[in-house]
Design an enzyme around this catalytic site. Structure first.
Site, PDB file in Angstrom:
ATOM      1  N   GLY A 158       7.482  -2.270  12.492  1.00  0.00           N
ATOM      2  CA  GLY A 158       6.357  -3.168  12.278  1.00  0.00           C
ATOM      3  C   GLY A 158       6.585  -4.502  12.955  1.00  0.00           C
ATOM      4  N   ARG A 159       6.154  -5.575  12.289  1.00  0.00           N
ATOM      5  CA  ARG A 159       6.245  -6.914  12.881  1.00  0.00           C
ATOM      6  C   ARG A 159       7.685  -7.297  13.213  1.00  0.00           C
ATOM      7  NH1 ARG A 159       2.842  -7.662   8.203  1.00  0.00           N
ATOM      8  NH2 ARG A 159       0.666  -8.030   8.782  1.00  0.00           N
ATOM      9  N   ILE A 160       8.617  -6.925  12.326  1.00  0.00           N
ATOM     10  CA  ILE A 160      10.018  -7.310  12.525  1.00  0.00           C
ATOM     11  C   ILE A 160      10.749  -6.277  13.371  1.00  0.00           C
ATOM     12  CG2 ILE A 160      12.202  -7.808  11.350  1.00  0.00           C
ATOM     13  CD1 ILE A 160      10.410  -8.663   8.905  1.00  0.00           C
ATOM     14  N   THR A 239      18.078  -6.340   6.190  1.00  0.00           N
ATOM     15  CA  THR A 239      17.381  -7.614   5.993  1.00  0.00           C
ATOM     16  C   THR A 239      15.974  -7.351   5.449  1.00  0.00           C
ATOM     17  OG1 THR A 239      16.659  -7.573   8.314  1.00  0.00           O
ATOM     18  CG2 THR A 239      18.655  -8.826   7.798  1.00  0.00           C
ATOM     19  N   ARG A 241      14.690  -5.194   2.075  1.00  0.00           N
ATOM     20  CA  ARG A 241      14.596  -5.405   0.634  1.00  0.00           C
ATOM     21  C   ARG A 241      15.758  -4.707  -0.057  1.00  0.00           C
ATOM     22  NH1 ARG A 241      11.583  -8.962   1.358  1.00  0.00           N
ATOM     23  NH2 ARG A 241       9.590  -9.458   0.336  1.00  0.00           N
ATOM     24  N   GLU A 270      18.636  -9.726  -7.629  1.00  0.00           N
ATOM     25  CA  GLU A 270      18.722 -11.026  -6.969  1.00  0.00           C
ATOM     26  C   GLU A 270      18.444 -12.147  -7.968  1.00  0.00           C
ATOM     27  OE1 GLU A 270      16.179 -10.942  -3.515  1.00  0.00           O
ATOM     28  OE2 GLU A 270      17.557  -9.634  -2.430  1.00  0.00           O
ATOM     29  N   HIS A 289      19.162 -13.744   0.775  1.00  0.00           N
ATOM     30  CA  HIS A 289      17.755 -13.423   1.032  1.00  0.00           C
ATOM     31  C   HIS A 289      17.047 -14.587   1.736  1.00  0.00           C
ATOM     32  CE1 HIS A 289      14.168 -10.814  -0.513  1.00  0.00           C
ATOM     33  NE2 HIS A 289      13.953 -11.290   0.704  1.00  0.00           N
ATOM     34  N   ALA A 291      16.780 -14.453   5.400  1.00  0.00           N
ATOM     35  CA  ALA A 291      16.557 -14.062   6.788  1.00  0.00           C
ATOM     36  C   ALA A 291      15.239 -14.601   7.324  1.00  0.00           C
ATOM     37  CB  ALA A 291      16.587 -12.531   6.920  1.00  0.00           C
TER      38      ALA A 291
END
Length: 329
Positions: A158-160, A239, A241, A270, A289, A291
């Site tokens: 996807g976007r990343i 990076t 979830r 977390e 968390h 990134a």
């Protein structure tokens, strides 16, 4: 006294760039809440401030109780792109859009994934220790590795995922992509090799970088069986979830030598508990968390979040940033 102003709750992490867009409007009232507010306090705050018309969330959970408390919610946004803490069906039932920050933080996450790959391959923590502790003579026994010519498997395109692919190609790596929701032609056009079976691709990879959303389908994706399919010289980077990688299985793979190392920006719990077993391993690097939370990314995400909220309140939500497209006319 009655007012025509729309009341928006924003987390304290929203930057001035986003707040400035709200301040340009005379029909918006901003109320700030703490990043780490408890669910009980958040619900109480919504009831106290009701009617609330929009909210900009960090990691705060949001679902039916919060919708009831707000009384007139019209848009829910995330200052980010993940939304596993939001009850999307609950919003859809009320025709309320859930909006995310689009591509605002994707360069930052891609850079963090690349940083972790390089840090592990170049054994940066160990090299630093050798110099600091006057163990210079031991350096040839801890030789680092190149990314050049290595194979990386990107899970999620996807976007990343698309951005980390570009960075890996620039490092002259072979890039495999596993994403059942992306056409093979699109992956090939990006200069990568599509792989349809994750289990078959894992033994080929020197690095695996996880960039898929957390869903019922992906929780526990990297369990003991999957980790056993990886090379003992391979590195795993997450990076995305926490929960996509089973931490107990990862620990076992690392201490037994079945995996070379791991980079983790996210965790099952977390913040993770004090004394977490993975923290003691020399072949693990961690981050809290962050990134997608660089100085620049926070500004981009905050500005996009403000635009998302205003677009929804004005009756024309930015369509590409709406997760539950079923609420759009």
């Amino acid at each position: 006294m009655a007012t025509n102003k729309k009341k928006i709750l924003i987390t304290e992490s929203m930057s001035q760039q986003g707040r400035a867009l709200f301040r340009e409007r005379d029909d918006i009232e901003l109320i700030e809440f703490p990043n780490m507010i408890s669910a009980v306090d958040f619900e109480a705050m919504l009831k106290q401030q009701a009617p609330v018309h929009g909210v900009a969330l960090g990691g705060t959970r949001f679902g039916e109780p919060e919708l009831e408390a707000s009384r007139d919610m019209r848009v829910v946004t995330r200052i980010g792109v993940g939304y596993d803490a939001v009850d999307v069906p609950a919003l859809s039932r009320r025709k309320i859009p859930l909006m995310v920050a689009g591509t605002a933080n994707s360069p930052s996450v891609a850079e963090q994934a690349m940083f972790m790959m390089l840090t592990l391959a170049k054994r940066a923590v160990e090299m630093h220790s050798l110099v600091r502790d006057s163990k210079w003579a031991e350096r040839l026994g801890k030789l680092p590795f190149d990314l050049f010519g290595k194979t990386v498997l990107i899970v999620g395109f996807g976007r990343i995922g698309t951005r980390i692919a570009k960075r890996c190609l620039a490092m002259e790596m072979n890039v495999l992509v596993c994403d059942p929701y992306k056409p093979a032609a699109e992956i090939k056009a990006a200069g990568c090799e599509p792989v349809g079976d994750l289990d078959e691709a894992l033994p080929r990879a020197d690095f695996v970088s996880v960039h898929c959303p957390k869903t019922p389908e992906t929780v526990g994706m990297f369990n003991a069986a999957r980790l056993k399919r990886m090379k003992p010289t391979a590195y795993l980077i997450n990076t995305a979830r926490g929960g996509i990688v089973e931490e107990a299985a990862l620990y076992d793979a690392l201490v037994s030598g079945r995996l070379a190392g791991a980079g983790l920006d996210v965790f099952e719990q977390e913040p993770p508990p004090v004394g977490h077993a993975l923290f003691e391993l020399p072949n693990v690097i961690t981050a809290p968390h962050v990134a997608g939370v660089t100085r620049e990314a926070v500004d981009r995400m905050s500005e996009q979040t403000a635009r998302n909220i205003l677009s929804a309140l004005d009756g024309d939500p930015i369509r590409q940033n709406v997760i539950n497209q079923d609420v759009l006319g």
